[in-house]
Structures are given as C-alpha cells and as structure tokens.
Scaffold this motif. Structure first.
Motif, PDB file in Angstrom:
ATOM      1  N   UNK A 164       0.819  -1.213   0.000  1.00 32.08           N
ATOM      2  CA  UNK A 164       0.000   0.000   0.000  1.00 32.08           C
ATOM      3  C   UNK A 164       0.858   1.272   0.000  1.00 32.08           C
ATOM      4  N   UNK A 165       2.178   1.118   0.144  1.00 28.27           N
ATOM      5  CA  UNK A 165       3.037   2.301   0.225  1.00 28.27           C
ATOM      6  C   UNK A 165       3.469   2.756  -1.169  1.00 28.27           C
ATOM      7  N   UNK A 166       3.957   3.978  -1.259  1.00 25.85           N
ATOM      8  CA  UNK A 166       4.446   4.540  -2.531  1.00 25.85           C
ATOM      9  C   UNK A 166       5.568   3.647  -3.075  1.00 25.85           C
ATOM     10  N   UNK A 167       6.547   3.367  -2.232  1.00 21.56           N
ATOM     11  CA  UNK A 167       7.689   2.571  -2.695  1.00 21.56           C
ATOM     12  C   UNK A 167       7.275   1.159  -3.069  1.00 21.56           C
ATOM     13  N   UNK A 168       6.403   0.563  -2.254  1.00 26.19           N
ATOM     14  CA  UNK A 168       5.997  -0.818  -2.494  1.00 26.19           C
ATOM     15  C   UNK A 168       5.310  -1.010  -3.832  1.00 26.19           C
ATOM     16  N   UNK A 169       4.694   0.049  -4.346  1.00 28.49           N
ATOM     17  CA  UNK A 169       4.010  -0.027  -5.633  1.00 28.49           C
ATOM     18  C   UNK A 169       4.928   0.217  -6.814  1.00 28.49           C
ATOM     19  N   UNK A 170       6.213   0.387  -6.597  1.00 27.27           N
ATOM     20  CA  UNK A 170       7.206   0.660  -7.645  1.00 27.27           C
ATOM     21  C   UNK A 170       6.732   1.747  -8.618  1.00 27.27           C
ATOM     22  N   UNK A 171       6.550   2.952  -8.126  1.00 24.29           N
ATOM     23  CA  UNK A 171       6.047   4.055  -8.966  1.00 24.29           C
ATOM     24  C   UNK A 171       7.104   4.527  -9.965  1.00 24.29           C
ATOM     25  N   UNK A 172       6.658   5.249 -10.988  1.00 25.05           N
ATOM     26  CA  UNK A 172       7.618   5.833 -11.928  1.00 25.05           C
ATOM     27  C   UNK A 172       8.565   6.723 -11.111  1.00 25.05           C
ATOM     28  N   UNK A 173       9.876   6.497 -11.238  1.00 26.15           N
ATOM     29  CA  UNK A 173      10.821   7.200 -10.353  1.00 26.15           C
ATOM     30  C   UNK A 173      10.839   8.719 -10.558  1.00 26.15           C
ATOM     31  N   UNK A 174      10.374   9.169 -11.735  1.00 26.30           N
ATOM     32  CA  UNK A 174      10.381  10.617 -11.981  1.00 26.30           C
ATOM     33  C   UNK A 174       9.209  11.307 -11.298  1.00 26.30           C
ATOM     34  N   UNK A 175       8.328  10.542 -10.627  1.00 28.22           N
ATOM     35  CA  UNK A 175       7.251  11.168  -9.855  1.00 28.22           C
ATOM     36  C   UNK A 175       7.700  11.463  -8.422  1.00 28.22           C
ATOM     37  N   UNK A 176       8.946  11.173  -8.123  1.00 24.79           N
ATOM     38  CA  UNK A 176       9.504  11.427  -6.782  1.00 24.79           C
ATOM     39  C   UNK A 176       9.407  12.907  -6.429  1.00 24.79           C
ATOM     40  N   UNK A 177       8.885  13.163  -5.241  1.00 27.92           N
ATOM     41  CA  UNK A 177       8.937  14.499  -4.651  1.00 27.92           C
ATOM     42  C   UNK A 177       9.248  14.316  -3.170  1.00 27.92           C
ATOM     43  N   UNK A 178       9.336  15.417  -2.459  1.00 30.83           N
ATOM     44  CA  UNK A 178       9.713  15.368  -1.046  1.00 30.83           C
ATOM     45  C   UNK A 178       8.876  14.367  -0.235  1.00 30.83           C
ATOM     46  N   UNK A 179       7.551  14.465  -0.345  1.00 30.91           N
ATOM     47  CA  UNK A 179       6.696  13.615   0.495  1.00 30.91           C
ATOM     48  C   UNK A 179       6.907  12.138   0.158  1.00 30.91           C
ATOM     49  N   UNK A 180       7.000  11.834  -1.124  1.00 33.07           N
ATOM     50  CA  UNK A 180       7.253  10.453  -1.533  1.00 33.07           C
ATOM     51  C   UNK A 180       8.615  10.015  -1.008  1.00 33.07           C
ATOM     52  N   UNK A 181       9.573  10.928  -1.026  1.00 36.27           N
ATOM     53  CA  UNK A 181      10.916  10.620  -0.550  1.00 36.27           C
ATOM     54  C   UNK A 181      10.916  10.222   0.915  1.00 36.27           C
ATOM     55  N   UNK A 182      10.254  11.023   1.747  1.00 30.14           N
ATOM     56  CA  UNK A 182      10.205  10.686   3.175  1.00 30.14           C
ATOM     57  C   UNK A 182       9.435   9.384   3.407  1.00 30.14           C
ATOM     58  N   UNK A 183       8.401   9.162   2.609  1.00 25.35           N
ATOM     59  CA  UNK A 183       7.651   7.907   2.771  1.00 25.35           C
ATOM     60  C   UNK A 183       8.552   6.722   2.427  1.00 25.35           C
ATOM     61  N   UNK A 184       9.305   6.842   1.346  1.00 25.65           N
ATOM     62  CA  UNK A 184      10.104   5.683   0.914  1.00 25.65           C
ATOM     63  C   UNK A 184      11.272   5.412   1.854  1.00 25.65           C
ATOM     64  N   UNK A 185      11.898   6.468   2.386  1.00 26.82           N
ATOM     65  CA  UNK A 185      13.024   6.212   3.286  1.00 26.82           C
ATOM     66  C   UNK A 185      12.522   5.457   4.526  1.00 26.82           C
ATOM     67  N   UNK A 186      11.349   5.847   4.998  1.00 24.67           N
ATOM     68  CA  UNK A 186      10.846   5.179   6.199  1.00 24.67           C
ATOM     69  C   UNK A 186      10.422   3.750   5.918  1.00 24.67           C
TER      70      UNK A 186
END
Lengths: 235, 314, 61
Positions: free
Chosen positions: B159-181
């Motif tokens: 259910x997480x942003x990272x777990x869904x393997x999103x297009x890497x160019x959609x990365x922004x700050x909020x996605x970044x903090x979600x994925x690091x955690x």
C-alpha cells in the motif's frame, strides 16, 4: 544590445524551425518543414545559423518519414554545414553535431564535397562520454539527440547503448529539475536503448514531459521523434 | 572530509545539545507539543540504537551513543512514562513507536508491553486510519516490542508509494520521506538488508542516484541524509562514486559545530552570522541525527565490504 | 552589390555565439513540491477557537 537582439532573433528562428519540423512530423508533409527557410522571413545568415543550431533534426522528417527533402531547404542545410564548421578548440558536442549534419547529407546521398577533408565520414572521438558521469552523459546525449535514430551506428550511439540505466537516471533527474528539453532528448534516446528498467515508465514519462514542457517546439520535436522512432527504419 | 568525520562531528553536536532532547512537563500535558517532545527523543533513541548496533564496542562512537541512549532512557524514567502515556492516551501509536526504538536496544519495560498488548488486541487499534508507511511502522513497532503485529508486512508494504514501484520521476519530497521510512522499517533501521525484497532492491539500486543528486542540488540536506541511510541499508549499495560525491556535498553543508541544517532555506536565513550555533534546534536536530545515522551505516558497510576483500574505496 | 541591410545582417550573424547554442550549459534545476491541503470538510485546526468567546474588540472613542 546588438548581440542580445541578434541572439534573440536566432533563438526565435530556431523555435520557428523546430515548429516546422514538428508540423511535418505530425502531418507527414515535408513541404511545411521548409516554411521558415523558404518563406524568406529570417535573413539568410540567421536562417543558416538556426539550421546549424537545430542541426540534423532539420532534416528529421526526411530521415524518419522517408520523404525527399525540399530542395530549397536542402540548399540552406548544406550552406549551414559549410558555413559553421567546428573550431579547432570546439567542444565534442559541437564537433559531433556538425558530424551528424554531414551524416544526414550522406544518408541522402548528398555528401559534402570538401577537398580538405581526408575522409569526410571519419568519426570524432567519443571518449569524453565514456569518462562522463551519468548526469553529464545524459546532458550531452540530449544535446546530441539528432543522433538518436533507429539504425544509426556511431561512437555516440554505442556509448548510449552501453549505459541504458545511466540514461534512464538522467531522464529522472531532468524531469525532477524540470529541464524538459533534456528530459525529452533523453527520452528519445531511451526509446532506442535495450536494457532500460521497466520501472522507469517511459511511455507515461514522455506523456508527462509533453504535458509539462510540450509548448516548447524543441521539446515537442524530441517527443515526436520518440513517437515515430519504433516505426522508423533507416538504412 | 570523510564520512567518519561527518559522523563524529554530528554526534559531538548531539551530545552537546542532549538537554534539548530532554522531556519536560509538556510531554505529558494534554496540550503539549508531541512533535517537540516525544518525537525528537524517539529519533535520538532510534539513531543511537542503530549506530550502537553497527559500531564495534571498542569504538569511541559506540560509547558515545550508549551514553546518549542511557540519557534518553532516563528521560522516560526507565520506561515508566510509557505506562503513564498509555493511561493518558491509550490509542495513540507514537508512544509504542518511540518505545520500540528503546526495546530494539534492549531497554524494555515489561509492564508497558503487557498493557500495550491489551489495547493492540482491539479492532479499533487495528483499524486506526493512517498513512500506509506509518502502518508499516506500527506493525514493526509491535513486533519489536514483543506484541503480535496487527497486520502482515507484505500487505502493508504493497500500500506504500515505494511498495508499488512508482515511476521514479514522480519522486517528490513527500514520496521521498515515505520511501526512506519504508526502507527503515523493512531493514530494522539499517540492520537487516535482507528485509528488502529483490524487486525493491533492484528498484532502489536504479533510482537512488537521481533522487539523491536532485535532493542535494535542492539543498534538502535532511532528506538527502535519509536517502544516504537507505543507500547504506539496501542489499546492493550505489556505485562508490555516487556515494563519495554525495558525502562531499553533505560534508560541505555541515557547520563546524557539527550541525547540519534541514535545508538550504535555513542556511540562507542564518546568512553569514556564523556563530557557534547559527541554527535553531528544530531547524537542525533531525538532519544532524540523520547524518550521524547514515554515516554510521555507510562506515559499517564500507568496513564489511573491505573485510570481504572487495576493496571498495572509502 | 549587396544592400547595406544585408551586410549588416552578415556582420551580426558572425557575432552570434553559435558555439554556446550548440553546447548549452544546463539551466538551474527548478524544485517545487506538490502540496496537499487538508481534506475538505475535515475538522479545522482552529475548531477550539470557534468554541471560545469572540476576542473582545477595543471600543472606539
């Protein structure tokens, strides 16, 4: 003042020229590609310089759609190649973009006759790309996007083919930085490369770049090229 | 400046400012600012637990973080305050998440664990509405605290942003903090690279370099340090050249006191007023902790690689 | 004989720094994150303010 107004004139002409190419790629109508050059809008010198800046992509409709070039346009193109040779100390990208234009003429069996050149088809070196990190590699490839053509075989295309993941990283970086021109140029290369990670989402990425930056005809040109690339078959 | 120096000076700053992590009366007050009390203390505990785990006992850094952990545990009165918080805010997840950091370092309170288990058995607890990344964190906190996790990691991950393997160019700050955690939770904060599934490991290997590069260019030092911690936590770390470049840029952002500002705007606001403490505590404590965390993991990683005889330059 | 305009134009063209246009430097990166506002109709952060008496206003005069 003089310099900046002339630069602005050149920039404007490059954009007009890019718009012509985009129209031609979209409609398959090569004649429209010559509008800016044959309409007599820009002065001869500026038109020539603009063709040199847009480079081999000026003839992209001919290359991708395999329609014969407009004779007037071809004449300006040849003039541009002859009038703007790279200086001795020119950067590799400048040397290569010139080489790409000469290459485009050879494809059309219209080689330049330069008695000074030992071998007009001889390739410049591409060692600078092998030494480049992924950021510089992508930037330089985007500048040399006219070389991203199906079937093209040269040191630059070989360097790109060796590093699909690095170019994909460069695409991500360019989108993140909102450098749409670089993103579009990198995206065009990526359509040609094997080994690009699926997770990149290239197709959606190209649509996104069009949405965000497609109003710039230089961006639109790269995206049209990318769209036509899989179907295009060159010599 | 080496990674090791960034780590040592960052921990110097933390040690010198440890009183700012102390829990005051407002930690228990109904109108207290949880983000200014429990959150910094929990982050201190988590970073020290991780650094301690990846540093040999003979290393002075190990002693320093152990002392900091003791200090932090004392702030909770050896865990008694968790029990008190439980009675004040029974359905809050943050006390358990903070406690889990201590528990992972062997600081435990059995009475709190027993009472937390009672609440965690309710449907209401399991159905708490929260971000997917946070849910993964709570599941992990339950596991680390000896409770039965209320959900399964693969489902929570999906259910997480990272777990869904999103297009890497959609990365922004909020996605970044979600994925690091997400990576912190999957790897037990850098201790277990094998917690990252292979498809995620490939994905991160491909896309960490452009994320790191653009966050550093945007002077997002805090997120950059978190990404560096991720880079040192995954099964296949980025190319050494990528890490060298990133660490040099982080080192250049570090103040002589050891503090690392959260982002460029903080540096701009401080201007040339280059005193002993140019940044407010809240503007630098987190990024400084993250720098120490990332540097310790990187150092440990390079040491392991060296030991394995692969000779990656540090 | 070329016109005066034509000569001028040729001179200008020669002055154009075409090399810079052929190998342009990267523009500065532009970074701005998408934001999210709280869900519509979600309780306001200032709910408690609505329950407190209005702030007294200074009387005129």
């Amino acid at each position: 003042m003089e310099q900046s107004s002339t630069s602005a004139l050149l920039q404007g002409t490059v954009l007009d020229l890019a718009s012509d190419v985009v129209s031609a790629l979209r409609s398959g109508d090569h004649v429209r590609a010559g509008g800016t050059l044959t309409g007599g809008g820009a002065g001869e010198g500026v038109a020539r310089a603009a063709v040199r800046v847009l480079g081999a992509d000026t003839l992209l409709p001919t290359a991708l759609l395999r329609v014969p070039p407009d004779p007037g346009q071809l004449a300006v193109f040849k003039d541009a190649v002859a009038a703007h040779p790279p200086r001795d100390d020119a950067a590799p990208a400048v040397v290569w973009s010139h080489w790409a234009m000469a290459r485009a003429l050879r494809r059309l069996e219209q080689p330049l006759t330069d008695p000074l050149a030992d071998d007009p088809g001889a390739e410049p070196g591409a060692g600078w790309l092998d030494d480049a990190g992924w950021q510089l590699l992508t930037h330089q490839l985007a500048v040399l996007a006219p070389l991203a053509l199906p079937g093209e075989e040269c040191a630059v295309t070989r360097a790109a083919r060796r590093r699909p993941v690095d170019v994909a990283r460069g695409f991500v970086r360019a989108v993140r930085r909102r450098d749409w021109q670089q993103a579009a140029g990198a995206g065009r290369w990526l359509t040609l490369l094997d080994g690009v990670p699926d997770s990149l989402g290239l197709e959606a990425g190209l649509d996104f770049v069009r949405l965000m930056g497609g109003s710039d005809p230089r961006v639109a040109l790269q995206l049209e090229a990318a769209r036509l690339m899989p179907a295009g078959v060159l010599l | 400046m080496s990674v090791r120096e960034v780590e040592e000076t960052a921990l110097e700053w933390v040690w010198a400012h440890r009183d700012r992590f102390a829990l005051g009366d407002d930690a228990l007050a109904a109108d207290g600012q949880v983000n200014r009390t429990w959150k910094p203390l929990g982050e201190l505990a988590q970073v020290c637990a991780s650094v301690s785990a990846c540093t040999p006992p003979s290393d002075p850094v190990h002693t320093r973080v152990s002392d900091l952990l003791d200090f932090a545990w004392q702030q909770t009165r050896q865990g008694e305050l968790f029990l008190l918080m439980q009675s004040l805010e029974p359905f809050a997840t943050y006390p358990l998440e903070v406690y889990a950091a201590f528990a992972s370092a062997g600081r435990r309170h059995t009475g709190y664990e027993a009472s937390a288990a009672v609440v965690a058995r309710t449907r209401g607890w399991r159905l708490t509405e929260q971000y997917p990344t946070r849910r993964l964190g709570v599941i992990e906190a339950e596991r680390r605290s000896g409770l039965s996790p209320h959900g399964r990691v693969p489902q929570a991950l999906g259910r997480t942003w990272l777990g869904g393997l999103p297009e890497p160019w959609t990365f922004e700050r909020a996605a970044g903090y979600a994925l690091t955690h997400v990576v912190f939770h999957l790897t037990e904060w850098g201790r277990a690279a094998q917690g990252v599934p292979p498809d995620l490991a490939d994905y991160l290997r491909h896309w960490l370099p452009p994320w790191l590069d653009t966050c550093l260019e945007a002077r997002m030092w805090d997120l950059s340090c978190e990404l560096l911690a991720v880079a040192a936590s995954v099964p296949s770390p980025p190319d050494p050249a990528v890490l060298d470049d990133a660490w040099q840029r982080v080192a250049a952002a570090q103040h002589t006191s050891g503090a690392i500002p959260e982002e460029g705007a903080v540096q701009d606001a401080a201007g040339s007023a280059d005193g002993a403490a140019p940044y407010a505590f809240t503007d630098c404590y987190h990024s400084t902790l993250m720098a120490a965390f990332a540097a310790a993991l990187t150092t440990a990683r390079l040491r392991d690689v060296d030991r394995a005889g692969q000779g990656v330059p540090g | 004989m070329p016109s005066k305009d034509k000569v001028l134009e040729e001179v200008r063209t020669e002055n154009i720094d075409i090399e810079a246009a052929l190998d342009p430097a990267e523009p500065d990166g532009v970074f701005r994150d998408s934001r999210e506002c709280a869900a519509l109709a979600l309780q306001s952060g200032g709910t408690s303010l609505l329950l407190s008496p209005p702030t007294p206003r200074p009387k005129k005069g």
